[in-house]
Design a protein around this motif. Structure first.
Motif, PDB file in Angstrom:
ATOM      1  N   UNK A   1       0.816  -1.210   0.000  1.00 21.79           N
ATOM      2  CA  UNK A   1       0.000   0.000   0.000  1.00 21.79           C
ATOM      3  C   UNK A   1       0.844   1.251   0.000  1.00 21.79           C
ATOM      4  N   UNK A   2       1.902   1.266   0.816  1.00 20.01           N
ATOM      5  CA  UNK A   2       2.782   2.427   0.868  1.00 20.01           C
ATOM      6  C   UNK A   2       3.453   2.676  -0.482  1.00 20.01           C
ATOM      7  N   UNK A   3       3.924   1.611  -1.123  1.00 19.51           N
ATOM      8  CA  UNK A   3       4.577   1.752  -2.426  1.00 19.51           C
ATOM      9  C   UNK A   3       3.598   2.255  -3.488  1.00 19.51           C
ATOM     10  N   UNK A   4       2.391   1.719  -3.487  1.00 18.09           N
ATOM     11  CA  UNK A   4       1.407   2.137  -4.488  1.00 18.09           C
ATOM     12  C   UNK A   4       0.962   3.579  -4.270  1.00 18.09           C
ATOM     13  N   UNK A   5       0.779   3.984  -3.024  1.00 17.30           N
ATOM     14  CA  UNK A   5       0.383   5.364  -2.731  1.00 17.30           C
ATOM     15  C   UNK A   5       1.444   6.338  -3.219  1.00 17.30           C
TER      16      UNK A   5
ATOM     17  N   UNK B   1      -0.423   4.756 -10.081  1.00 15.10           N
ATOM     18  CA  UNK B   1      -1.534   5.599 -10.503  1.00 15.10           C
ATOM     19  C   UNK B   1      -2.492   5.762  -9.326  1.00 15.10           C
ATOM     20  N   UNK B   2      -3.032   6.963  -9.114  1.00 14.81           N
ATOM     21  CA  UNK B   2      -3.930   7.169  -7.970  1.00 14.81           C
ATOM     22  C   UNK B   2      -5.109   6.202  -7.927  1.00 14.81           C
ATOM     23  N   UNK B   3      -5.625   5.802  -9.074  1.00  6.07           N
ATOM     24  CA  UNK B   3      -6.768   4.878  -9.082  1.00  6.07           C
ATOM     25  C   UNK B   3      -6.368   3.512  -8.549  1.00  6.07           C
TER      26      UNK B   3
ATOM     27  N   UNK C   1      -7.857   1.946  -5.047  1.00  2.97           N
ATOM     28  CA  UNK C   1      -8.517   0.637  -5.021  1.00  2.97           C
ATOM     29  C   UNK C   1      -7.837  -0.299  -4.040  1.00  2.97           C
ATOM     30  N   UNK C   2      -6.514  -0.281  -4.010  1.00  2.00           N
ATOM     31  CA  UNK C   2      -5.782  -1.159  -3.096  1.00  2.00           C
ATOM     32  C   UNK C   2      -6.069  -0.792  -1.641  1.00  2.00           C
ATOM     33  N   UNK C   3      -5.980   0.488  -1.311  1.00  2.00           N
ATOM     34  CA  UNK C   3      -6.190   0.905   0.075  1.00  2.00           C
ATOM     35  C   UNK C   3      -7.628   0.652   0.523  1.00  2.00           C
ATOM     36  N   UNK C   4      -8.588   0.887  -0.362  1.00  2.00           N
ATOM     37  CA  UNK C   4      -9.987   0.693   0.002  1.00  2.00           C
ATOM     38  C   UNK C   4     -10.298  -0.782   0.231  1.00  2.00           C
ATOM     39  N   UNK C   5      -9.697  -1.653  -0.574  1.00  6.86           N
ATOM     40  CA  UNK C   5     -10.031  -3.082  -0.507  1.00  6.86           C
ATOM     41  C   UNK C   5      -9.096  -3.839   0.425  1.00  6.86           C
TER      42      UNK C   5
ATOM     43  N   UNK D   1     -14.410  -5.135  -5.634  1.00  5.24           N
ATOM     44  CA  UNK D   1     -13.903  -3.823  -5.248  1.00  5.24           C
ATOM     45  C   UNK D   1     -15.064  -2.918  -4.845  1.00  5.24           C
ATOM     46  N   UNK D   2     -14.820  -1.973  -3.940  1.00  2.00           N
ATOM     47  CA  UNK D   2     -15.907  -1.106  -3.476  1.00  2.00           C
ATOM     48  C   UNK D   2     -16.386  -0.141  -4.548  1.00  2.00           C
ATOM     49  N   UNK D   3     -17.593   0.369  -4.339  1.00  2.00           N
ATOM     50  CA  UNK D   3     -18.147   1.370  -5.258  1.00  2.00           C
ATOM     51  C   UNK D   3     -17.280   2.618  -5.213  1.00  2.00           C
ATOM     52  N   UNK D   4     -17.181   3.282  -6.359  1.00  2.00           N
ATOM     53  CA  UNK D   4     -16.425   4.513  -6.440  1.00  2.00           C
ATOM     54  C   UNK D   4     -15.015   4.360  -6.943  1.00  2.00           C
ATOM     55  N   UNK D   5     -14.531   3.136  -7.012  1.00  2.00           N
ATOM     56  CA  UNK D   5     -13.192   2.905  -7.562  1.00  2.00           C
ATOM     57  C   UNK D   5     -13.206   3.191  -9.055  1.00  2.00           C
ATOM     58  N   UNK D   6     -12.167   3.831  -9.551  1.00  2.00           N
ATOM     59  CA  UNK D   6     -12.088   4.209 -10.968  1.00  2.00           C
ATOM     60  C   UNK D   6     -11.611   3.009 -11.789  1.00  2.00           C
TER      61      UNK D   6
END
Length: 552
Positions: free
Chosen positions: A498-502, A506-508, A512-516, A529-534
């Motif tokens: 998560x830290x590396x991806x943040x 890409x922000x999307x 998605x990773x942090x939310x899920x 994946x949760x609603x609202x993910x791009x």
């Protein structure tokens, strides 16, 4: 006459792509001072996606190696015959330096470039990656005895694939293997019963039975045997300096799950000649350097399998129509594909970061060495566990078409569990996380220093870091620590990913990773994946170029 065999609504062959067409991979090279290798990675990636190499991979898999224990007259020969396609794949891997080039060239970013090449080339055919990986990993272990390293290391790092049974020091290039486990011990190598007896000339005579020896046609092996001092590491060649065969007998090839292209075998040593490596009685400590390096390739291989499976799923669903439109345009399939893409990118990004840690630790950065020790054990546990689940879902995206051998998906599916088992299955890797924390207290400091490079950037990541820190006091109780070992390995890896991806993705993808994976707004299967993910942004990042685009 009615036409019954007109082919419609089937995906065209997936060829002409580049396995290096991967933003997470290329971005890692550029930010880690390894941009100098990008062109080499791109060239190898295009070769991996070519029709020629895909055919080589098919032939190597469908024409497995054959064991010849004796010749027509009854003499032992102990040879394994491979299809020419295998030798061609090996030749490319060695010429490209995937086996050991960073040890010889000592170039900044060399291990990362080698990791990137291993990642793209493994997507072509993973089986031959086994001897390539073991050769890479043998060098640091062999350095425990400098006089042996001086003789063998230049040949192990040479970019010449010189197949054939001849005295190793007379060849132009060498491949190394590893032979540790025995049937009564498995991962508990201290239970080994193979014995080594010293002789007057400084060599030892080794007698015993090894339960798993991959790539038995390698030139030299690092192996373990009991001496008066305890378990010791040895260098054992297939052919002795005088040209005679060492007493290294192939008993059978394993009929195994996974790839068919590589040979795995049982071996008996009958007073085989070997040279000690490292301090007598400290064999596990000596060979652990080799184990750690091959564990890196387990992570890279799992990430490569995920990327290959994702590519196949994206390609098939982009060309297959159902209910009036392409599968890839339907909301539920888009959710599955995006979820697979997030998992794939997280694995790739972590694998490249671990390879960069190898470069930095080799340059003398103690903190990077400590980070690599802990993060590699955790990453080996979690990423390799995810590989099999990812392969199953990617296969399912192709439906029945993915269930047949010709699709290549069963090959990916069969191979995925290997990387979780090789060099320590789940429990072994999870317990090694605890061992790393106990033996290298600096590892945890280095880990959190790395993770907190993204502090404040995403509240879900910050909360996951806090939860991870909160569970650490429970590890003080040894029994409780063992029960938590798998959970700890999982959380350490997810937080680091998560830290590396943040920071870098890409922000999307990071969202998605942090939310899920971190906040828990996720089901128990891909596609939740949760609603609202791009989803669109994630899928656009992973889109495979068409053959015309790749050539242009």
């Amino acid at each position: 006459m009615t036409v019954t065999h007109e082919v419609v609504n089937q995906a065209p062959p997936l060829t002409g792509f580049s396995a290096a067409d991967d933003p997470a991979l290329l971005e890692a090279l550029r930010r880690e001072d390894a941009g100098w290798g990008e062109r080499e990675v791109q060239v190898l990636g295009a070769l991996a996606g070519s029709e020629e190499v895909q055919e080589l991979a098919r032939m190597a898999e469908e024409q497995p190696p054959k064991l010849r224990t004796h010749d027509r007259y009854g003499h032992r020969v102990d040879e394994v015959e491979f299809h020419p396609a295998w030798h061609r794949l090996m030749t490319v891997a060695v010429e490209q330096g995937l086996h050991a080039a960073p040890w010889a060239e000592n170039r900044p970013g060399g291990h990362l470039v080698r990791a990137a090449k291993f990642y793209v080339w493994s997507q072509a055919e993973p089986g031959h990656g086994c001897p390539i990986s073991m050769t890479y990993a043998a060098v640091p272990a062999l350095r425990a005895t400098p006089e042996l390293a001086a003789e063998y290391e230049p040949l192990l790092a040479a970019r010449t694939y010189d197949f054939g049974l001849r005295p190793p020091l007379g060849k132009s290039g060498l491949i190394a293997g590893m032979s540790m486990t025995e049937k009564q011990g498995g991962s508990d190598v201290r239970a080994n019963t193979t014995r080594a007896v010293p002789t007057d000339d400084g060599t030892y005579r080794i007698t015993g039975h090894k339960w798993f020896t991959s790539a038995p046609m390698s030139d030299v092996f690092l192996t373990l045997a009991q001496t008066e001092e305890g378990l010791t590491c040895f260098l054992l060649p297939r052919v002795l300096p005088d040209g005679s065969r060492n007493r290294f007998h192939l008993m059978r090839l394993k009929d195994k799950l996974g790839n068919r292209s590589n040979a795995s075998s049982e071996v008996e040593y009958d007073e085989a000649v070997a040279w000690p490596v490292g301090e007598p009685g400290r064999g596990v400590r000596t060979i652990v350097e080799m184990v750690n390096m091959t564990r890196l390739d387990c992570v890279l291989g799992s990430a490569a399998g995920m990327r290959a499976g994702l590519r196949q799923a994206l390609h098939h669903t982009a060309h297959r129509r159902a209910f009036g439109r392409e599968l890839a345009d339907q909301p539920l399939m888009r959710a599955v594909l995006a979820d697979l893409a997030v998992e794939s990118e997280a694995a790739t990004t972590l694998g490249m970061r671990l390879a960069a840690a190898v470069d930095r630790s080799q340059a003398g950065d103690a903190a990077e060495g400590a980070l690599r020790r802990l993060a590699l054990a955790a990453g080996k546990y979690w990423v390799c566990k995810r590989g099999a689940t990812h392969a199953a879902e990617a296969l399912e995206c192709l439906g029945g078409n993915g269930y047949v051998e010709e699709s290549g998906m069963p090959r990916l599916y069969r191979e995925a569990p290997l990387l979780s088992i090789w060099e320590g299955s789940g429990n072994v890797a999870a317990l090694d996380v605890l061992r790393a924390l106990a033996k290298e207290p600096a590892a945890l400091d280095a880990y959190f220093a790395e993770v907190e490079g993204a502090a404040g950037a995403d509240p879900r990541l910050d909360a996951a870091v806090a939860r991870l820190k909160a569970m650490l006091p429970e590890l003080a109780d040894p029994e409780r620590a063992q029960l938590l070992a798998r959970t700890l390995g999982e959380r350490l890896t997810l937080v680091l990913q998560g830290s590396l991806l943040v920071r870098y993705s890409h922000p999307a993808v990071a969202d998605a990773f942090c939310a899920s994976r971190l906040e828990g707004d996720w089901g128990n299967a891909f596609g939740t994946l949760p609603a609202g993910v791009d989803l669109g942004a994630i899928l656009a990042r992973t889109r495979t170029k068409s053959p015309d685009e790749a050539r242009g």
